[in-house]
Design an enzyme around this catalytic site. Sequence first.
Site, PDB file in Angstrom:
ATOM      1  N   GLY A  55       0.992  -1.088   0.062  1.00  0.00           N
ATOM      2  CA  GLY A  55       0.051  -0.071  -0.024  1.00  0.00           C
ATOM      3  C   GLY A  55       0.853   1.279  -0.006  1.00  0.00           C
ATOM      4  O   GLY A  55       2.071   1.118   0.384  1.00  0.00           O
ATOM      5  N   GLN A  60       3.259  10.114   1.099  1.00  0.00           N
ATOM      6  CA  GLN A  60       4.477   9.293   1.256  1.00  0.00           C
ATOM      7  C   GLN A  60       5.083   9.543   0.060  1.00  0.00           C
ATOM      8  O   GLN A  60       6.402   9.176   0.206  1.00  0.00           O
ATOM      9  CB  GLN A  60       4.022   7.875   1.359  1.00  0.00           C
ATOM     10  CG  GLN A  60       3.659   7.270   2.606  1.00  0.00           C
ATOM     11  CD  GLN A  60       3.423   5.704   2.643  1.00  0.00           C
ATOM     12  OE1 GLN A  60       2.538   5.393   2.077  1.00  0.00           O
ATOM     13  NE2 GLN A  60       4.394   5.006   3.299  1.00  0.00           N
ATOM     14  N   CYS A 101       6.211  -0.014   7.384  1.00  0.00           N
ATOM     15  CA  CYS A 101       5.668   1.328   6.676  1.00  0.00           C
ATOM     16  C   CYS A 101       6.906   1.708   5.831  1.00  0.00           C
ATOM     17  O   CYS A 101       8.134   1.630   6.191  1.00  0.00           O
ATOM     18  CB  CYS A 101       5.485   2.655   7.713  1.00  0.00           C
ATOM     19  SG  CYS A 101       4.774   3.974   6.744  1.00  0.00           S
ATOM     20  N   LEU A 102       6.673   1.890   4.539  1.00  0.00           N
ATOM     21  CA  LEU A 102       7.810   2.122   3.346  1.00  0.00           C
ATOM     22  C   LEU A 102       8.502   3.378   3.709  1.00  0.00           C
ATOM     23  O   LEU A 102       9.559   3.665   3.366  1.00  0.00           O
ATOM     24  CB  LEU A 102       7.072   2.161   2.130  1.00  0.00           C
ATOM     25  CG  LEU A 102       6.557   0.964   1.366  1.00  0.00           C
ATOM     26  CD1 LEU A 102       6.115   1.175   0.144  1.00  0.00           C
ATOM     27  CD2 LEU A 102       7.528  -0.246   1.445  1.00  0.00           C
ATOM     28  N   HIS A 143      -4.034   1.262   7.847  1.00  0.00           N
ATOM     29  CA  HIS A 143      -2.821   1.770   7.764  1.00  0.00           C
ATOM     30  C   HIS A 143      -2.469   3.103   6.983  1.00  0.00           C
ATOM     31  O   HIS A 143      -2.183   4.045   7.014  1.00  0.00           O
ATOM     32  CB  HIS A 143      -1.914   0.912   7.456  1.00  0.00           C
ATOM     33  CG  HIS A 143      -0.514   1.336   7.411  1.00  0.00           C
ATOM     34  ND1 HIS A 143       0.498   0.814   8.201  1.00  0.00           N
ATOM     35  CD2 HIS A 143       0.233   1.932   6.555  1.00  0.00           C
ATOM     36  CE1 HIS A 143       1.800   1.339   8.021  1.00  0.00           C
ATOM     37  NE2 HIS A 143       1.449   2.122   6.819  1.00  0.00           N
ATOM     38  N   GLU A 144      -3.173   2.612   5.505  1.00  0.00           N
ATOM     39  CA  GLU A 144      -3.126   3.956   4.436  1.00  0.00           C
ATOM     40  C   GLU A 144      -4.094   5.046   4.888  1.00  0.00           C
ATOM     41  O   GLU A 144      -3.538   6.285   4.634  1.00  0.00           O
ATOM     42  CB  GLU A 144      -3.284   3.341   3.145  1.00  0.00           C
ATOM     43  CG  GLU A 144      -2.551   2.254   2.714  1.00  0.00           C
ATOM     44  CD  GLU A 144      -1.096   2.441   2.901  1.00  0.00           C
ATOM     45  OE1 GLU A 144      -0.552   3.568   2.631  1.00  0.00           O
ATOM     46  OE2 GLU A 144      -0.227   1.394   3.091  1.00  0.00           O
ATOM     47  N   HIS A 147      -2.234   7.575   7.104  1.00  0.00           N
ATOM     48  CA  HIS A 147      -1.334   8.435   6.391  1.00  0.00           C
ATOM     49  C   HIS A 147      -2.023   9.707   6.079  1.00  0.00           C
ATOM     50  O   HIS A 147      -1.588  10.855   5.859  1.00  0.00           O
ATOM     51  CB  HIS A 147      -0.711   7.675   5.151  1.00  0.00           C
ATOM     52  CG  HIS A 147       0.268   6.860   5.558  1.00  0.00           C
ATOM     53  ND1 HIS A 147       1.632   7.349   5.904  1.00  0.00           N
ATOM     54  CD2 HIS A 147       0.863   5.545   5.278  1.00  0.00           C
ATOM     55  CE1 HIS A 147       2.280   6.336   6.284  1.00  0.00           C
ATOM     56  NE2 HIS A 147       2.054   5.427   5.777  1.00  0.00           N
TER      57      HIS A 147
HETATM   58 ZN   LIG Z   1       2.745   3.440   5.992  1.00  0.00          ZN
END
Ligand SMILES: [Zn+2]
Length: 184
Positions: A55, A60, A101-102, A143-144, A147
Amino acid sequence: MTDSNPEFEPPPTRIVLYPDPVLTSPASPVTAFDGELHALVERMIELMREAEGVGLAAPQVGVSRRIFIAEPEPGPESVPVVFINPELELGGVLEPFEEGCLSIPEVRVMVRRPNVVKIRAFDLDGHPFELEDDDFPARVWQHEFDHLEGVLITDRMSPRDRLVHRKRLKSMREDFEDIEDIGR
Ligand SMILES: [Zn+2]
């Protein structure tokens, strides 16, 4: 990379890392379902796949807009789902699950979240749709969605995880300050 300018040009080049302020600012709604939006999402899909993520949210990539993509089971046949201006309806029971998380590489923390989610959003062409899930996708969506609210897993981690990852997070904050200094 802290720019939250509504213009998407030039296209994002990389995934923004903790503690960039764009990650902790609430994103604004998308109002134009145009070619620029399509191009941005295409780029997000490329960056998510390069990073082998499931995701990715627009903040991000440095764009403070209410857009995220999710591909909970990546594969040659899978197509990421695009969620624009999403709304969540949470249900079920709280379940702990380990998340990464990226934007915070090498950090994995246990996060408790409701296990049933109904999501309403718009697709790339501005058409509304609704999905419901009680498994991994429900986790990814939450999670997304976080953000888009400027919330990170570091805001949701337990005191124990906070201790475990204290050094790593501190070193990321120092790296970020160094980059900021060079940029000045
Ligand atoms: Zn994340």
